[in-house]
Scaffold this active site. Sequence first.
Site, PDB file in Angstrom:
ATOM      1  CG  ASP A   1      18.817   4.504  -3.883  1.00 31.70           C
ATOM      2  OD1 ASP A   1      18.758   3.531  -4.645  1.00 31.70           O
ATOM      3  OD2 ASP A   1      19.409   5.563  -4.165  1.00 31.70           O
TER       4      ASP A   1
ATOM      5  CD  GLU B   1      20.228  -0.169  -4.821  1.00 34.63           C
ATOM      6  OE1 GLU B   1      20.298  -0.395  -6.035  1.00 34.63           O
ATOM      7  OE2 GLU B   1      20.322   0.974  -4.340  1.00 34.63           O
TER       8      GLU B   1
END
Length: 801
Positions: free
Chosen positions: A475, A528
């Site tokens: 993330d 990401e």
Amino acid sequence: MQQPIQVEEEVEPQVGETPEEKTINIVQPADAVRPTELSSATGVASIEPTPPEPAQAAAPDEPETTADRAEIEAIVGGYHGAPYQILGPHRVRVGGQEMVAIRVFRPLDKAVDVLDIASGERTPMKRVHPAGFFEATFPQRKEIFPYRIVVLGGDDVEYELEDPYRFPLLLTDFELYLHGEGNFLESYERLGAHIRTVEGVQGVHFAVWAPNALRVSVIGPFNAWDNRVNPMQRRGDGGVWETFIPNLPKGTHYKYSIKSQFLGYEIDKSDPYGFYFEVRPSTDTRVWDIDSYQWNDQEWMERRAQTQALDRPMSIYEVHLGSWRRGEGNAFLSYRELAHQLVDYVKEMGYTHIELMPIAEHPLDGSWGYQVTGYYAPTSRFGTPDDFMYFVDYCHQHGIGVLLDWVPAHFPRDAHGLAFFDGTHLYEHADPRQGEHRDWGTKIFNYGRNEVRNFLLSNALFWLKKYHIDGLRVDAVASMLYLDYSRSPGEWIPNKYGGRENLEAIDFLRRFNELVHEHVPGVITCAEESTSWPMVTRPTYMGGLGFDYKWNMGWMHDTLSYMQKDPIYRRYHQNEITFSLIYAFHENFILPFSHDEVVHLKKSMLDKMPGDVWQKFANLRALYAYMYGHPGKKLLFMGGEFGQWAEWSEARSLDWHLLQFEEHRKLQRFVRDLNHFYRHEPALFEVDSSWEGFQWIDFTDAEQSVISFQRRAKEPAEMLIFVCNFTPVVRESYRVGLPISGLYQEVLNSDWTIYGGSGVTNSGMIAAQDLPWQNCKFSAPLRLPPLGVFVLKPVKPPPQQ
């Protein structure tokens, strides 16, 4: 005046078995241990004596003791950092006579006896401090002997107990060295709470890193949460503390009570390596054995590397376990209930993988799991660690891979978590210009610190090895790469070269990918990353970050921007639907329509689409069909497959009742057929990351908002032709270039009536005409459905007899 007792303490070096073994056989417990050097014969630490200071004279009204009064006060006051130096068994010399002294601190007990295990003889202990410090001396004993203690509790009932401080320390010098170096890659096997058998006694070994603590204690219901009862021993200069507490059962609640060296700061913390937590709002950690589960996914594990290769299909269903479906009374489903219901659904829908939004323990439901306090624990909202293992195991047994959303970019400020752990900024940077994400109200890891880097790297391997996770989606990588991420001038500190790149985070990400692929071959990593950082998915030896995949955020943003426009205006924005092919092969991409696109007033996927209800469904089908034709693996967030009208909320279930309506059932069927079609057509996945797998037929017809392209497999003859019409106008006899001669057949059409379309199709066989068109040698007039995408496939001639 009473004369002082002359005391000398000695302890002989003791050696245990290798650290890999859980059963430790040491005849004589170590006393005041100080790790010195590694034994070449055994691989464990040798132990040398730590002579105490001479005992002080007792005041006239104080009982005699062989212990130093200052140390007793430190134990009683809860600030002793080396309890093994005074508690437990010791060989002492009093007035020239060798003897054994045993000391315990039992603040809640009325009396304590020492029970000689061999003879059964009981010796009363003397209370040498009114707070409950007891001592017994054995003038006739020169060697430390096995014993237990018998206590008379406040309820006037006797209990026979093991003395925690008669057992040896278990961490070796080599393990402590690796931890300080940042290379203790399986630190989860030794730090935290582990059920062990030491000298035939089962208990729990605790270890925690708190280098700036004055005292660390294990607290829990077993000691009435009294931080004076079970203080831990500091091991060397690295700041790791450990102790062994016998007879604690699985499931025991505990925390670490930490008294800092600075400013009197004192706080209770959850275990950073805790395997299991109490259900929020409680923040207790619980003792758990995560090695008892019997896995049944050997077949999946053996073929995982082949299944997850770059040239294999990957269609990912992103799921938030707490809101995919709820039980009665809006209650959470358990991991085991989810295993059966979710896997059955995912298999039917044709997905290859489930990607779980973060399931590591987190206190706030509204964080969606992105503010982690228990990095080594699956959240207890849905069950135990064994239950989560069952979930992953069941997925694997049914051919479904499990990807995990991993959050090494930041952590929350919660007082029981990692923040200000030992009274200092231990895991985070002290300077808020480096250590805080103001947008999220979270702390940033100090990637330049060996022990912090070790904590995170070990955590990544932990999920992959212990829970058989098939890949990690990392993330917020962009926030890690840039020191000025979401910061104004003056709010960030440049690196040593004056740049904005976070050099420590870059090294960490490269090391992470190297270790993951070295230690767990066959798993995948995905970033990401929303910027143009180069070579995210290129090997580290080429200067890349080493990820397998990167989310294609640019494609997602441009495509949704295009599709949300009224079709009458799309002619002015043709570049938004075509620009992604400029960079589509710079990285190995995943095309994501994730949870981030259906929250915070962005609307649901269906509600983003313009037009009336029919047009919204048609637009969404066309969008999904275009997505599956575009190079890159696929990801769709739950609810998007059947047309959820409302934005996603973590507080309630998806709107499954919508499936009573035909439009939603037909959309769901379309996504299901699209997945199965994708998985069975090599042209759609074998060459995702190279121009050899894609070729434009025409992208210039902006006036009519039409594009066409071909996808090819490794065998070029295996091809598909995509034609997309992004206006609600039916276009008859629209000529499209075709790359080869022969017959074609329509194999998929988003406008088929079974999917809720108007039924504008190209039925029968389509013959390629010898008329060059759009840079192709052949062409054919076709019917373009309104707001529709259809796929043609060359018909192979039957083999000649």
